[in-house]
Design a protein around this motif. Sequence first.
Motif, short mmCIF file in Angstrom:
data_model
loop_
_atom_site.label_atom_id
_atom_site.label_comp_id
_atom_site.label_asym_id
_atom_site.label_seq_id
_atom_site.Cartn_x
_atom_site.Cartn_y
_atom_site.Cartn_z
N THR A 204 4.34 -0.36 5.67
CA THR A 204 4.77 -0.12 4.30
C THR A 204 5.97 0.81 4.28
O THR A 204 6.94 0.59 3.53
CB THR A 204 3.62 0.49 3.49
OG1 THR A 204 2.49 -0.39 3.53
CG2 THR A 204 4.03 0.72 2.04
N GLU A 205 5.94 1.84 5.13
CA GLU A 205 7.04 2.81 5.17
C GLU A 205 8.29 2.25 5.83
O GLU A 205 9.40 2.43 5.31
CB GLU A 205 6.59 4.07 5.92
CG GLU A 205 7.70 5.10 6.08
CD GLU A 205 7.27 6.33 6.88
OE1 GLU A 205 8.13 7.21 7.13
OE2 GLU A 205 6.07 6.40 7.26
N GLY A 208 8.58 -2.27 4.42
CA GLY A 208 8.70 -2.31 2.98
C GLY A 208 8.88 -3.70 2.42
O GLY A 208 8.77 -4.71 3.13
#
Length: 216
Positions: A204-205, A208
């Motif tokens: 996610t980081e 994305g």
Amino acid sequence: MSGGIPLDALDFFEELAAENTRTWWQANRARWEESVREPMEWLVEALAHEFGEAHLYRPQRDVRFAKDKSPYKDHQGALAATVPGVGFYVQVSADGLMTGGGFYPTGPDQTPRYRAAVDAPASGTALQQVVDRLVADGFELGGETVATRPRGVAADHPRLELMRHKHLVASRRHGAPAWLDTPEAVEQVRADWRAVRPLVDWLTEHVGATQVPRRR
């Protein structure tokens, strides 16, 4: 619905594999609702407070460009996404229950961002530690890979195996354990999703959501 995943869900997909037709599906649609869709909805709703709302994938296959024209999928999956294409996954099929997490690109910019983060020493080492722990815990690392190595990547790159991935998932195949059709199923999926959370958080980081506009 207060139980787990009925064993009839596995039978349903086994029988569907033998006769994957619209006629068979229509005759068994109520069975799909009762044994597959409703139990899966119950399971992901029970996990929503901790992992977010999950989306159940539609049972129909997109056969427009496929050689296999079978109209229905041989499994039912659900994804609790953190961003599009990244999240926690659960699936039931004739083979039983599978859990996991990871990312599948929804745009062409995600795989390059993933590889750049794998290449960077700090973020790449962090991901290697995450996947090593998952594999040691019994998860299987998967996802489409290139046959050799991406263009420009050295043969002695310290994280070459991770660099080869176009997308990355970690999964655990449970089959049909005794707890599958009991409320314990939700706790087993919860434990697996907690185990893959570091992977989902990293993706996610560093990967994305795609920034490429969808074609109209």
